[in-house]
Scaffold this motif. Sequence first.
Motif, short mmCIF file in Angstrom:
data_model
loop_
_atom_site.label_atom_id
_atom_site.label_comp_id
_atom_site.label_asym_id
_atom_site.label_seq_id
_atom_site.Cartn_x
_atom_site.Cartn_y
_atom_site.Cartn_z
N LEU A 1 -36.90 -7.37 19.39
CA LEU A 1 -36.47 -8.78 19.43
C LEU A 1 -37.57 -9.60 20.10
CD1 LEU A 1 -34.04 -10.70 18.86
CD2 LEU A 1 -33.27 -10.23 21.19
N PRO A 2 -38.15 -10.56 19.37
CA PRO A 2 -39.26 -11.33 19.94
C PRO A 2 -38.85 -12.08 21.21
CG PRO A 2 -39.08 -11.72 17.58
CD PRO A 2 -37.88 -10.93 17.98
N ILE A 3 -39.75 -12.19 22.14
CA ILE A 3 -39.47 -12.83 23.43
C ILE A 3 -39.04 -14.29 23.24
CG2 ILE A 3 -41.86 -13.58 23.94
CD1 ILE A 3 -39.63 -11.98 26.56
N GLU A 4 -39.52 -14.91 22.15
CA GLU A 4 -39.19 -16.33 21.89
C GLU A 4 -37.70 -16.55 21.70
OE1 GLU A 4 -41.67 -14.72 20.39
OE2 GLU A 4 -43.32 -15.73 21.42
N SER A 5 -36.97 -15.46 21.37
CA SER A 5 -35.52 -15.62 21.16
C SER A 5 -34.82 -16.06 22.44
CB SER A 5 -34.91 -14.32 20.64
OG SER A 5 -34.93 -13.36 21.66
N VAL B 1 -28.42 -11.05 23.91
CA VAL B 1 -28.99 -9.91 23.18
C VAL B 1 -27.87 -9.22 22.39
CG1 VAL B 1 -30.13 -7.67 23.41
CG2 VAL B 1 -30.87 -9.58 24.83
N THR B 2 -26.69 -9.11 23.01
CA THR B 2 -25.55 -8.47 22.34
C THR B 2 -25.24 -9.20 21.03
OG1 THR B 2 -24.72 -8.09 24.55
CG2 THR B 2 -23.22 -7.61 22.74
N GLU B 3 -25.29 -10.53 21.07
CA GLU B 3 -25.03 -11.28 19.85
C GLU B 3 -26.14 -11.08 18.82
OE1 GLU B 3 -22.30 -14.69 21.98
OE2 GLU B 3 -24.45 -15.02 21.76
N HIS B 4 -27.38 -11.03 19.32
CA HIS B 4 -28.50 -10.79 18.41
C HIS B 4 -28.38 -9.44 17.71
CE1 HIS B 4 -31.19 -14.17 18.65
NE2 HIS B 4 -31.06 -14.22 19.96
N LYS B 5 -27.79 -8.47 18.42
CA LYS B 5 -27.68 -7.13 17.84
C LYS B 5 -26.84 -7.13 16.57
CE LYS B 5 -28.07 -4.36 22.03
NZ LYS B 5 -27.24 -3.67 23.02
N PRO C 1 -44.34 -10.49 28.29
CA PRO C 1 -43.95 -9.42 27.35
C PRO C 1 -43.88 -9.98 25.93
CG PRO C 1 -42.35 -9.61 29.15
CD PRO C 1 -43.27 -10.77 29.27
N MET C 2 -44.25 -9.15 24.99
CA MET C 2 -44.20 -9.57 23.59
C MET C 2 -42.75 -9.57 23.10
SD MET C 2 -46.69 -9.30 20.94
CE MET C 2 -46.82 -8.70 19.30
N THR D 1 -37.78 -7.58 14.53
CA THR D 1 -38.88 -7.01 13.76
C THR D 1 -38.56 -5.53 13.56
OG1 THR D 1 -40.45 -8.52 14.74
CG2 THR D 1 -41.36 -6.49 13.82
N HIS D 2 -38.56 -5.12 12.29
CA HIS D 2 -38.08 -3.78 11.95
C HIS D 2 -39.26 -2.85 11.67
CE1 HIS D 2 -34.88 -1.19 10.22
NE2 HIS D 2 -35.92 -0.68 9.60
#
Length: 660
Positions: free
Chosen positions: A114-118, A125-129, A192-193, A136-137
């Motif tokens: 998950l990019p740091i920009e998020s 993060v839980t919602e992003h999951k 961090p990236m 990025t896969h």
Amino acid sequence: MTNDNFFENIHAYGKWKSDLVGAIEDFQDWLDTTGLDESEQSLKIYETLQILKHDRITLAFVGEFSRGKTELINAIFFSQFKRRLLPSEAGRTTMCPTELFYDVDEPKPYMRLLPIESRMEDASVTEHKQNAVNWTHIQLDISSPSSMASSFSQITNTKKVKAIEAKRLGLYDIITDNNGSELSDNEVVEIPMWRHALINFPHPFLEQGLAILDTPGLNSLGNEPELTINMLPNAQAAIFVLAADTGVTRSDMDIWRRHLKSFRRNHNNGLVVALNKIDTLWDDLKSEDEINESIQRQCTETSKTLGIAAKRVFAVSAQKGLIGRVKNNEKLVKASNLASMENVLSNEILPQKEQIVRNTIITDINEMMQESKSVLLSQFNAKKKSIETFSGLSGKNEDVIQVLLEKTREEQTVYHRNAESLQSSRQILSGQHNRLKTIIDLDRLDSQVNEARNSMKGSWTTNGMKSGMKTLFDAISRSMNEAAKQTELTNRLVKSIYNRFQNENEDSDVKPKLFSITSYQHEIEALYQDAEEYRTSVYSTMTEQSFVIKKFFISLVSRARNLYYQLNKDADDWGKRALTPLIRQVKAHKKELKHRLDQLKKAGQSRDTITDRVSNLKKEAKVLQKHVFDINKMLTTINSPMPANTMNKQMPNNVTAIRA
Ligand SMILES: Nc1nc2c(ncn2[C@@H]2O[C@H](COP(=O)(O)OP(=O)(O)O)[C@@H](O)[C@H]2O)c(=O)[nH]1
Ligand SMILES: [Mg+2]
């Protein structure tokens, strides 16, 4: 020498769980065969199976940068790759929280970043999951450890940005240079990236449902409150990693206070301290006793400083353990003392996890099985009555049959009335249940959250947070008290319905299904305490960070919402099933009575076939008996304990300094 004991225990747990899945699947088949299948039940079984298949045991590694967390993970879990799988060599440290697991729905190995920009977005993060597109896969090639290791090196990646950008991402409040003076906005800093990494691959440990959470140091833990408010509390075990060469530093203590004290409060077991890098104390010029003594001394000091029992502090060397396991050097592995820590972990976590599964999943399934069994038994009893009725019939005259017909009709009327009164009870119950549902409605929580947000008046500061949290938790606890009262009323109603039913039907012995929200009240209380601890510790040591406060609030709300979601689901579930046992019994009995009535009518017309009828009824009774036998077997399976294995082989945790 490998960590066989640890492996065996995890494997035993996985086997126990898959036996459980097998028994539950058998139960579904059994329901289909017996004709007792009902859609609500099937849905519940399906959900239970899904929960079991997705169930994980999470082990979190927490500590300051460079204490050897990732090296420990490599040594404990991945030594059979014969290399350092995750990047833990000098100068390359984990930059983002990393989760390793096996995803049963996505068996293709992957790493998602998950990019740091998020961080700019409000989503946790839980919602992003929930949404793979934001990540990025990277496909993983598990046939090649070196290619895997090279993919994993991504988690150490950083990037250079202007200081202003880093501030915008909430990664720094004030950025200073080495001399402590503030950097200007245009100066370049390293960040961090990635914000978070997910790694999915079919490693034997992970396949059994074990998940690992690797965390970076204090900065990231502080910047991502979700780790402390959401992810850590959900872990079964946490390993706090310290290093023997640095001792317990101020930032180690910060992490301990902010992130692990609340973990300890909410978990009876499962927290151990690894005093890593004891190899730095190995000294060829000292005697073994002297070395052991200095290691022991450091363990004792550590346990005193942290206020934790000395037996929970393990002096280990991740690095020597990894090398020893990769090179099959038994002496080195023994000296690393990893096995004693691993044993304590598996001895504590697995039985604890078994208990959780038992209290939740097994209790439900057990209840469903017992309920179906009692329906079947009442069918069997009704069948026996029919057999008695018909057995005594041969040679009797028409009048006798008429009398029996009358009696059965009367019985049928009584059951009809029962069914009707049950139907009206059901409606009253549904009214009470709806009242409960209104109190715990998610929309109501959302408006309480908004109220709290407003009470902060857009001031994302320490004080704003304090009053916002108070507003929110006061509202939630009022709702919970109200809900507890309403639950009590509803339970009382259910009990009276069951009592009445029992009085009208002597051979029924079902217990009323009651609801309780106590566990939810406890969880809300735990959330409040975690949040308070985090809030007070962070803000006593950090300057105002509106960004972190926002994230903190989001994490808090997200955990509260999850709790409410689960509570609503449980309440719905219960509402649907509270009277089911009674309804099913009435249905089963009605069916048998109708059957008997038909048979009696036919017997009135011709008596020749009575013997055939009795033998048919006996056959049917035998089938029912066989079904009871089968369900008893399934009940035994789900209630049998996890097989005894190597778990009692506890090793001492004192160390022997055997130098390589
Ligand atoms: N001497 C020694 N060095 C270690 C040990 N474990 C880790 N290290 C080193 O400490 C550094 C940090 O390790 P790493 O696992 O990346 O630490 P993390 O930031 O806590 O994950 C690396 O250079 C490792 O090689 C150990 O047991 N002994
Ligand atoms: Mg690391």
